[in-house]
Design an enzyme around this catalytic site. Structure first.
Site, PDB file in Angstrom:
ATOM      1  N   CYS A   1       0.831  -1.209   0.000  1.00  0.00           N
ATOM      2  CA  CYS A   1       0.000   0.000   0.000  1.00  0.00           C
ATOM      3  C   CYS A   1       0.868   1.263   0.000  1.00  0.00           C
ATOM      4  O   CYS A   1       1.595   1.509   0.961  1.00  0.00           O
ATOM      5  CB  CYS A   1      -0.909  -0.066   1.226  1.00  0.00           C
ATOM      6  SG  CYS A   1      -1.649   1.483   1.728  1.00  0.00           S
TER       7      CYS A   1
ATOM      8  N   CYS B   1       0.160   3.726   2.847  1.00  0.00           N
ATOM      9  CA  CYS B   1       0.678   3.170   4.111  1.00  0.00           C
ATOM     10  C   CYS B   1       2.157   3.499   4.256  1.00  0.00           C
ATOM     11  O   CYS B   1       2.620   3.849   5.348  1.00  0.00           O
ATOM     12  CB  CYS B   1       0.495   1.650   4.154  1.00  0.00           C
ATOM     13  SG  CYS B   1      -1.216   1.115   4.056  1.00  0.00           S
TER      14      CYS B   1
END
Length: 99
Positions: free
Chosen positions: A23, A26
């Protein structure tokens, strides 16, 4: 799961970062979380949980996207948000939920 429950039942705010290694957002949040921890020190605990390795926990807290942040105070969920968040907003939310 019992270790997790023990961890969130502390006398200080506990921020859980549900993330995934693949991600992008993230990865963007990772240094921001470190800065928040550096700024707030022992007044907060931060735990990163990989949703791919902890599917049951992610499902229990209805994590539908990553990153998702959940703040606990004395074992009780007090705040939840998915997506990017600024360092100042995150610090404000944590400080606002200290006792």
């Amino acid at each position: 799961m019992s270790k997790f429950l023990e961890f969130i039942n502390q006398d200080k705010p506990v921020l859980i970062d549900f993330f995934a290694t693949w991600c992008g957002p993230c990865q963007t949040m990772s240094p921001i979380l470190k800065q928040v921890k550096d700024d707030l020190g022992e007044s907060v605990k931060i735990l990163k949980i990989d949703v791919d390795k902890n599917k049951a926990l992610a499902n229990k807290f209805q994590v539908r996207g990553v990153p998702t942040f959940i703040l606990f105070n004395k074992g009780k969920q007090v705040w939840k948000q998915s997506g990017l968040i600024t360092k100042s907003d995150l610090k404000h939310i944590i400080l606002k939920n200290q006792n």
